[in-house]
Design a protein around this motif. Structure first.
Motif, PDB file in Angstrom:
ATOM      1  N   THR A  36       0.821  -1.202   0.000  1.00 24.36           N
ATOM      2  CA  THR A  36       0.000   0.000   0.000  1.00 24.36           C
ATOM      3  C   THR A  36       0.860   1.260   0.000  1.00 24.36           C
ATOM      4  O   THR A  36       1.860   1.348   0.703  1.00 24.36           O
ATOM      5  CB  THR A  36      -0.938   0.013   1.224  1.00 24.36           C
ATOM      6  N   GLN A  37       0.411   2.229  -0.794  1.00 25.75           N
ATOM      7  CA  GLN A  37       1.069   3.526  -0.867  1.00 25.75           C
ATOM      8  C   GLN A  37       0.060   4.626  -0.558  1.00 25.75           C
ATOM      9  O   GLN A  37      -1.142   4.460  -0.767  1.00 25.75           O
ATOM     10  CB  GLN A  37       1.634   3.780  -2.272  1.00 25.75           C
ATOM     11  N   VAL A  38       0.580   5.757  -0.078  1.00 27.14           N
ATOM     12  CA  VAL A  38      -0.239   6.934   0.185  1.00 27.14           C
ATOM     13  C   VAL A  38       0.348   8.102  -0.609  1.00 27.14           C
ATOM     14  O   VAL A  38       1.572   8.237  -0.720  1.00 27.14           O
ATOM     15  CB  VAL A  38      -0.317   7.263   1.694  1.00 27.14           C
ATOM     16  N   LEU A  39      -0.524   8.933  -1.161  1.00 29.35           N
ATOM     17  CA  LEU A  39      -0.097  10.104  -1.908  1.00 29.35           C
ATOM     18  C   LEU A  39       0.019  11.293  -0.954  1.00 29.35           C
ATOM     19  O   LEU A  39      -0.929  11.608  -0.230  1.00 29.35           O
ATOM     20  CB  LEU A  39      -1.100  10.430  -3.011  1.00 29.35           C
ATOM     21  N   LEU A  40       1.186  11.930  -0.948  1.00 30.41           N
ATOM     22  CA  LEU A  40       1.420  13.096  -0.109  1.00 30.41           C
ATOM     23  C   LEU A  40       1.910  14.255  -0.971  1.00 30.41           C
ATOM     24  O   LEU A  40       2.521  14.041  -2.024  1.00 30.41           O
ATOM     25  CB  LEU A  40       2.465  12.796   0.972  1.00 30.41           C
ATOM     26  N   VAL A  41       1.638  15.471  -0.501  1.00 31.25           N
ATOM     27  CA  VAL A  41       2.121  16.675  -1.159  1.00 31.25           C
ATOM     28  C   VAL A  41       3.049  17.414  -0.201  1.00 31.25           C
ATOM     29  O   VAL A  41       2.851  17.389   1.012  1.00 31.25           O
ATOM     30  CB  VAL A  41       0.956  17.590  -1.614  1.00 31.25           C
ATOM     31  N   ARG A  42       4.061  18.057  -0.762  1.00 23.35           N
ATOM     32  CA  ARG A  42       4.961  18.889   0.052  1.00 23.35           C
ATOM     33  C   ARG A  42       4.492  20.336  -0.118  1.00 23.35           C
ATOM     34  O   ARG A  42       4.551  20.899  -1.208  1.00 23.35           O
ATOM     35  CB  ARG A  42       6.412  18.766  -0.373  1.00 23.35           C
ATOM     36  N   ARG A  43       4.013  20.909   0.991  1.00 25.36           N
ATOM     37  CA  ARG A  43       3.456  22.257   0.963  1.00 25.36           C
ATOM     38  C   ARG A  43       4.526  23.292   0.596  1.00 25.36           C
ATOM     39  O   ARG A  43       5.645  23.227   1.087  1.00 25.36           O
ATOM     40  CB  ARG A  43       2.843  22.600   2.318  1.00 25.36           C
ATOM     41  N   ALA A  44       4.149  24.232  -0.241  1.00 27.14           N
ATOM     42  CA  ALA A  44       5.072  25.281  -0.660  1.00 27.14           C
ATOM     43  C   ALA A  44       5.340  26.283   0.462  1.00 27.14           C
ATOM     44  O   ALA A  44       6.420  26.863   0.519  1.00 27.14           O
ATOM     45  CB  ALA A  44       4.514  26.012  -1.884  1.00 27.14           C
ATOM     46  N   ASP A  45       4.390  26.461   1.383  1.00 29.41           N
ATOM     47  CA  ASP A  45       4.551  27.492   2.412  1.00 29.41           C
ATOM     48  C   ASP A  45       5.446  27.070   3.569  1.00 29.41           C
ATOM     49  O   ASP A  45       6.134  27.891   4.164  1.00 29.41           O
ATOM     50  CB  ASP A  45       3.203  27.987   2.929  1.00 29.41           C
ATOM     51  N   ASN A  46       5.453  25.761   3.914  1.00 31.76           N
ATOM     52  CA  ASN A  46       6.258  25.349   5.072  1.00 31.76           C
ATOM     53  C   ASN A  46       7.094  24.088   4.833  1.00 31.76           C
ATOM     54  O   ASN A  46       7.721  23.587   5.761  1.00 31.76           O
ATOM     55  CB  ASN A  46       5.370  25.162   6.309  1.00 31.76           C
ATOM     56  N   ALA A  47       7.068  23.556   3.625  1.00 31.06           N
ATOM     57  CA  ALA A  47       7.855  22.391   3.201  1.00 31.06           C
ATOM     58  C   ALA A  47       7.481  21.096   3.924  1.00 31.06           C
ATOM     59  O   ALA A  47       8.194  20.108   3.820  1.00 31.06           O
ATOM     60  CB  ALA A  47       9.355  22.652   3.341  1.00 31.06           C
ATOM     61  N   ARG A  48       6.349  21.056   4.610  1.00 35.69           N
ATOM     62  CA  ARG A  48       5.900  19.831   5.279  1.00 35.69           C
ATOM     63  C   ARG A  48       5.155  18.926   4.296  1.00 35.69           C
ATOM     64  O   ARG A  48       4.431  19.394   3.432  1.00 35.69           O
ATOM     65  CB  ARG A  48       4.960  20.150   6.440  1.00 35.69           C
ATOM     66  N   TRP A  49       5.332  17.618   4.498  1.00 33.64           N
ATOM     67  CA  TRP A  49       4.557  16.629   3.752  1.00 33.64           C
ATOM     68  C   TRP A  49       3.208  16.469   4.448  1.00 33.64           C
ATOM     69  O   TRP A  49       3.144  16.350   5.675  1.00 33.64           O
ATOM     70  CB  TRP A  49       5.283  15.295   3.702  1.00 33.64           C
ATOM     71  N   THR A  50       2.139  16.464   3.654  1.00 37.29           N
ATOM     72  CA  THR A  50       0.777  16.315   4.182  1.00 37.29           C
ATOM     73  C   THR A  50      -0.058  15.528   3.184  1.00 37.29           C
ATOM     74  O   THR A  50       0.306  15.420   2.010  1.00 37.29           O
ATOM     75  CB  THR A  50       0.090  17.685   4.394  1.00 37.29           C
ATOM     76  N   PRO A  51      -1.217  15.044   3.631  1.00 37.86           N
ATOM     77  CA  PRO A  51      -2.173  14.570   2.639  1.00 37.86           C
ATOM     78  C   PRO A  51      -2.683  15.777   1.862  1.00 37.86           C
ATOM     79  O   PRO A  51      -2.411  16.927   2.232  1.00 37.86           O
ATOM     80  CB  PRO A  51      -3.288  13.944   3.494  1.00 37.86           C
ATOM     81  N   VAL A  52      -3.420  15.554   0.805  1.00 38.83           N
ATOM     82  CA  VAL A  52      -4.073  16.655   0.099  1.00 38.83           C
ATOM     83  C   VAL A  52      -5.084  17.273   1.057  1.00 38.83           C
ATOM     84  O   VAL A  52      -5.866  16.560   1.694  1.00 38.83           O
ATOM     85  CB  VAL A  52      -4.772  16.149  -1.177  1.00 38.83           C
ATOM     86  N   THR A  53      -5.050  18.596   1.191  1.00 36.89           N
ATOM     87  CA  THR A  53      -5.978  19.301   2.067  1.00 36.89           C
ATOM     88  C   THR A  53      -6.527  20.529   1.349  1.00 36.89           C
ATOM     89  O   THR A  53      -5.923  21.018   0.392  1.00 36.89           O
ATOM     90  CB  THR A  53      -5.304  19.766   3.374  1.00 36.89           C
ATOM     91  N   GLY A  54      -7.652  21.025   1.833  1.00 37.80           N
ATOM     92  CA  GLY A  54      -8.202  22.248   1.263  1.00 37.80           C
ATOM     93  C   GLY A  54      -9.466  22.674   1.957  1.00 37.80           C
ATOM     94  O   GLY A  54     -10.048  21.912   2.739  1.00 37.80           O
ATOM     95  N   ILE A  55      -9.892  23.898   1.660  1.00 32.00           N
ATOM     96  CA  ILE A  55     -11.115  24.418   2.264  1.00 32.00           C
ATOM     97  C   ILE A  55     -12.296  24.230   1.323  1.00 32.00           C
ATOM     98  O   ILE A  55     -12.137  24.223   0.092  1.00 32.00           O
ATOM     99  CB  ILE A  55     -10.976  25.899   2.674  1.00 32.00           C
ATOM    100  N   CYS A  56     -13.445  24.064   1.929  1.00 29.16           N
ATOM    101  CA  CYS A  56     -14.687  23.889   1.172  1.00 29.16           C
ATOM    102  C   CYS A  56     -15.103  25.216   0.549  1.00 29.16           C
ATOM    103  O   CYS A  56     -15.054  26.264   1.201  1.00 29.16           O
ATOM    104  CB  CYS A  56     -15.809  23.402   2.077  1.00 29.16           C
TER     105      CYS A  56
END
Length: 164
Positions: A36-56
């Motif tokens: 199993t793999q998980v897709l992560l993004v590296r945020r441009a603002d703080n360089a942290r790896w996170t799942p995809v996130t966003g506001i509604c």
């Protein structure tokens, strides 16, 4: 980070006062060569790896937000499978003084199609990670990813999630 027009319009009226913002986190899973793999993004603002996130967007259901943000941020199509957790996050202040507090809806999602790549200015890297070889993640993301990989237990709401 680009500010949605409706948030910019609110900011014109209330300045930097606290905004309550519903959002979504997408734990996108697929089977890879070694499991199993998980897709992560590296945020441009703080360089942290996170799942995809966003506001509604106004009137948008959180699961729809998860699918939309996955397409916008990582160029992948997903199927939202189930709700994992609902959590009121701590208030945060941005460099410009704006203050927000997010109500996060975390979802287990399945990759359907698309070659994962950076899709907008919010991140500078997008990668599939084997779940046993992850970059450093915030504790909340570690806990929710474990839930996404688990047996489908109950949805955790804020207080229950903090107790674990």
């Amino acid at each position: 980070m680009s500010t949605p027009p409706y948030v910019a319009a609110l900011r014109e009226k209330i300045g930097t006062d606290l905004l309550w913002m519903p959002g979504a986190s997408a734990y996108i899973l697929r089977e890879g060569e070694h499991g199993t793999q998980v897709l992560l993004v590296r945020r441009a603002d703080n360089a942290r790896w996170t799942p995809v996130t966003g506001i509604c967007d106004p009137g948008e259901e959180p699961d729809v937000t998860a699918a939309r943000e996955s397409q916008e941020e990582a160029c992948v199509e997903i199927a939202v499978e189930r709700l994992l957790a609902v959590t009121a996050l701590r208030p945060i202040a941005y460099d410009n003084g704006d203050r927000c507090q997010y109500l996060d809806h975390a979802f287990r999602c399945r990759w359907v199609a698309g070659e994962a790549r950076v899709g907008d200015e919010e991140s500078n890297d997008v990668r599939w990670f084997d779940v046993d070889d992850l970059p450093e993640l915030l504790p909340r993301f570690v806990k929710q990813l474990a839930m996404a990989l688990g047996d489908g237990g109950p949805v955790l709401f804020g207080a229950a999630q903090r107790e674990r």
